[in-house]
Design an enzyme around this catalytic site. Sequence first.
Site, mmCIF file in Angstrom:
data_model
loop_
_atom_site.group_PDB
_atom_site.id
_atom_site.type_symbol
_atom_site.label_atom_id
_atom_site.label_comp_id
_atom_site.label_asym_id
_atom_site.label_seq_id
_atom_site.Cartn_x
_atom_site.Cartn_y
_atom_site.Cartn_z
ATOM 1 N N LYS A 165 37.749 28.531 41.184
ATOM 2 C CA LYS A 165 36.424 28.580 41.943
ATOM 3 C C LYS A 165 35.965 27.193 41.862
ATOM 4 O O LYS A 165 35.075 26.854 43.006
ATOM 5 C CB LYS A 165 35.498 29.260 40.942
ATOM 6 C CG LYS A 165 35.728 30.700 40.964
ATOM 7 C CD LYS A 165 35.569 31.367 42.126
ATOM 8 C CE LYS A 165 35.975 32.941 42.593
ATOM 9 N NZ LYS A 165 35.935 33.139 44.102
ATOM 10 N N TYR A 201 40.521 30.797 36.371
ATOM 11 C CA TYR A 201 39.531 31.148 37.337
ATOM 12 C C TYR A 201 38.555 30.249 37.500
ATOM 13 O O TYR A 201 38.029 29.976 38.797
ATOM 14 C CB TYR A 201 38.862 32.452 36.736
ATOM 15 C CG TYR A 201 37.748 33.138 37.504
ATOM 16 C CD1 TYR A 201 37.966 33.993 38.589
ATOM 17 C CD2 TYR A 201 36.258 33.046 37.337
ATOM 18 C CE1 TYR A 201 36.988 34.379 39.549
ATOM 19 C CE2 TYR A 201 35.350 33.398 38.203
ATOM 20 C CZ TYR A 201 35.746 34.224 39.266
ATOM 21 O OH TYR A 201 34.633 34.782 39.892
ATOM 22 N N ASP A 259 46.055 41.404 53.136
ATOM 23 C CA ASP A 259 46.172 40.553 52.102
ATOM 24 C C ASP A 259 45.775 39.155 52.299
ATOM 25 O O ASP A 259 46.667 38.580 53.157
ATOM 26 C CB ASP A 259 47.442 40.860 51.454
ATOM 27 C CG ASP A 259 47.698 40.016 49.886
ATOM 28 O OD1 ASP A 259 47.070 39.148 49.629
ATOM 29 O OD2 ASP A 259 48.642 40.538 49.255
ATOM 30 N N THR A 270 29.064 44.322 40.000
ATOM 31 C CA THR A 270 30.009 44.833 40.996
ATOM 32 C C THR A 270 31.110 45.416 40.289
ATOM 33 O O THR A 270 31.329 45.261 38.945
ATOM 34 C CB THR A 270 30.654 43.741 41.773
ATOM 35 O OG1 THR A 270 31.379 42.870 40.961
ATOM 36 C CG2 THR A 270 29.355 42.984 42.290
ATOM 37 N N GLY A 320 32.047 45.675 46.082
ATOM 38 C CA GLY A 320 31.094 44.622 45.500
ATOM 39 C C GLY A 320 30.354 43.976 46.606
ATOM 40 O O GLY A 320 29.568 44.382 47.359
ATOM 41 N N ILE A 321 30.317 42.445 46.359
ATOM 42 C CA ILE A 321 29.362 41.537 47.069
ATOM 43 C C ILE A 321 30.088 41.703 48.591
ATOM 44 O O ILE A 321 29.321 41.828 49.594
ATOM 45 C CB ILE A 321 29.795 40.051 46.747
ATOM 46 C CG1 ILE A 321 29.254 40.081 45.371
ATOM 47 C CG2 ILE A 321 29.067 39.055 47.575
ATOM 48 C CD1 ILE A 321 29.386 38.892 44.521
HETATM 49 N N1 LIG Z 1 30.653 39.914 40.637
HETATM 50 C C1 LIG Z 1 30.380 38.731 40.157
HETATM 51 O O1 LIG Z 1 29.469 38.491 39.036
HETATM 52 C C2 LIG Z 1 31.011 37.383 40.656
HETATM 53 C C3 LIG Z 1 30.481 36.320 39.956
HETATM 54 C C4 LIG Z 1 30.857 35.065 40.368
HETATM 55 C C5 LIG Z 1 31.698 35.001 41.627
HETATM 56 N N2 LIG Z 1 32.232 36.182 42.226
HETATM 57 C C6 LIG Z 1 33.226 36.028 43.487
HETATM 58 O O2 LIG Z 1 32.496 36.907 44.339
HETATM 59 C C7 LIG Z 1 33.789 37.546 45.292
HETATM 60 C C8 LIG Z 1 33.503 38.988 45.187
HETATM 61 O O3 LIG Z 1 33.620 39.603 44.079
HETATM 62 P P1 LIG Z 1 33.103 41.227 43.789
HETATM 63 O O4 LIG Z 1 32.312 40.717 42.441
HETATM 64 O O5 LIG Z 1 32.519 41.716 44.797
HETATM 65 O O6 LIG Z 1 34.590 41.858 43.208
HETATM 66 P P2 LIG Z 1 35.075 43.106 43.531
HETATM 67 O O7 LIG Z 1 36.340 43.132 42.621
HETATM 68 O O8 LIG Z 1 34.200 44.284 43.507
HETATM 69 O O9 LIG Z 1 35.628 43.019 45.062
HETATM 70 C C9 LIG Z 1 36.690 41.987 45.394
HETATM 71 C C10 LIG Z 1 37.322 42.603 46.764
HETATM 72 O O10 LIG Z 1 38.540 41.584 47.094
HETATM 73 C C11 LIG Z 1 39.633 42.463 47.340
HETATM 74 N N3 LIG Z 1 40.657 41.719 47.201
HETATM 75 C C12 LIG Z 1 41.252 41.287 46.050
HETATM 76 N N4 LIG Z 1 42.421 40.509 46.373
HETATM 77 C C13 LIG Z 1 42.639 40.607 47.420
HETATM 78 C C14 LIG Z 1 43.575 40.136 48.152
HETATM 79 N N5 LIG Z 1 44.669 39.489 47.832
HETATM 80 N N6 LIG Z 1 43.521 40.310 49.522
HETATM 81 C C15 LIG Z 1 42.580 40.862 50.207
HETATM 82 N N7 LIG Z 1 41.391 41.581 49.586
HETATM 83 C C16 LIG Z 1 41.626 41.216 48.038
HETATM 84 C C17 LIG Z 1 39.460 43.746 46.389
HETATM 85 O O11 LIG Z 1 40.420 44.776 46.835
HETATM 86 C C18 LIG Z 1 38.070 43.995 46.216
HETATM 87 O O12 LIG Z 1 37.775 45.015 47.267
HETATM 88 C C19 LIG Z 1 35.061 37.131 44.551
HETATM 89 O O13 LIG Z 1 35.427 36.024 44.981
HETATM 90 C C20 LIG Z 1 34.505 36.778 43.037
HETATM 91 O O14 LIG Z 1 35.308 35.730 42.403
HETATM 92 C C21 LIG Z 1 31.796 37.384 41.700
#
Ligand SMILES: NC(=O)c1ccc[n+]([C@@H]2O[C@H](COP(=O)([O-])OP(=O)(O)OC[C@H]3O[C@@H](n4cnc5c(N)ncnc54)[C@H](O)[C@@H]3O)[C@@H](O)[C@H]2O)c1
Length: 255
Positions: free
Chosen positions: A158, A154, A62, A191, A22-23
């Site tokens: 946040k 959640y 982690d 994502t 993802g991001i």
């Molecule tokens: N995608 C969205 O719409 C969105 C919106 C608001 C906020 N966010 C935030 O952006 C960030 C990235 O989200 P994303 O959409 O890329 O999610 P994603 O699920 O695609 O990626 C998240 C990554 O974090 C890793 N992860 C989770 N728990 C972990 C841990 N304990 N230790 C190490 N790695 C860990 C996962 O393995 C994964 O690779 C997050 O903090 C999420 O809450 C995302």
Amino acid sequence: MQDNKSGRLAGKVALITGAASGIGRATAALFHGQGAKVVATDRNEAGLKALGSDADLVLAQDVTDEARWREVVDAVLAAFGRLDILVNSAGIGVLGNIEQATLSDWRKVNAVNVEGTFLGCREAVRAMKESGGGSIVNLSSVAGVIGDASSAAYCASKGAVRLLTKSAALHCARAGYKIRVNSVHPSFAETPMVLEGIARAKDPERVRAGLARAAPMGRMGKAEEVANTILFLASDESSFTTGGEFMVDGGLTAQ
Ligand SMILES: NC(=O)c1ccc[n+]([C@@H]2O[C@H](COP(=O)([O-])OP(=O)(O)OC[C@H]3O[C@@H](n4cnc5c(N)ncnc54)[C@H](O)[C@@H]3O)[C@@H](O)[C@H]2O)c1
């Protein structure tokens, strides 16, 4: 694509958590293209391998593990001699309104999203103050600014990231560390976190359309669009910006 000697992050060393997906993954690719040395961490080791040449160093991590944070930052210092940028992107989403949320879910989501970000900020400050400064970017969410009835834990996590960011930013500014700390607040971005949730829904197309409609711009965001805002905050272009919160939400929170 640019080499390591040019680009908006030329010569900088960046640590990105959650970089397997993802991001975080989009940020790793963008930072690499802008000349940064990229250290990518995640608990998903298979996903890290897919980064290929976008990462100069990959480390299993982690983010809830305090001792591992110290090892990871020490490994960055051993490999590159400095840490300039930390992006705390590792995070998890848990659905459940205040009546449904379990204490176990609450603890799980806060351990990753809040404690992981706290530990990362603390370790990064330790390293950055030695090398004269840096930039920390924390992934919060629109759910850290406005309420969402369906995700009590959640939202709480946040919201905590948002104010942890401001507290850390103020401390670093007043201590004269030249370390800036800012938060980024995406709405729904396409994502795996969001797409897997859509796929699990009873009527995925209806849910997808609803998420797109949630933003006045009428669509979901893309990981690359969030990464572009992270890049600005990570780079020296944002040199007088700290403690700020940056929406990447298609206008959702402007309403
Ligand atoms: N995608 C969205 O719409 C969105 C919106 C608001 C906020 N966010 C935030 O952006 C960030 C990235 O989200 P994303 O959409 O890329 O999610 P994603 O699920 O695609 O990626 C998240 C990554 O974090 C890793 N992860 C989770 N728990 C972990 C841990 N304990 N230790 C190490 N790695 C860990 C996962 O393995 C994964 O690779 C997050 O903090 C999420 O809450 C995302």
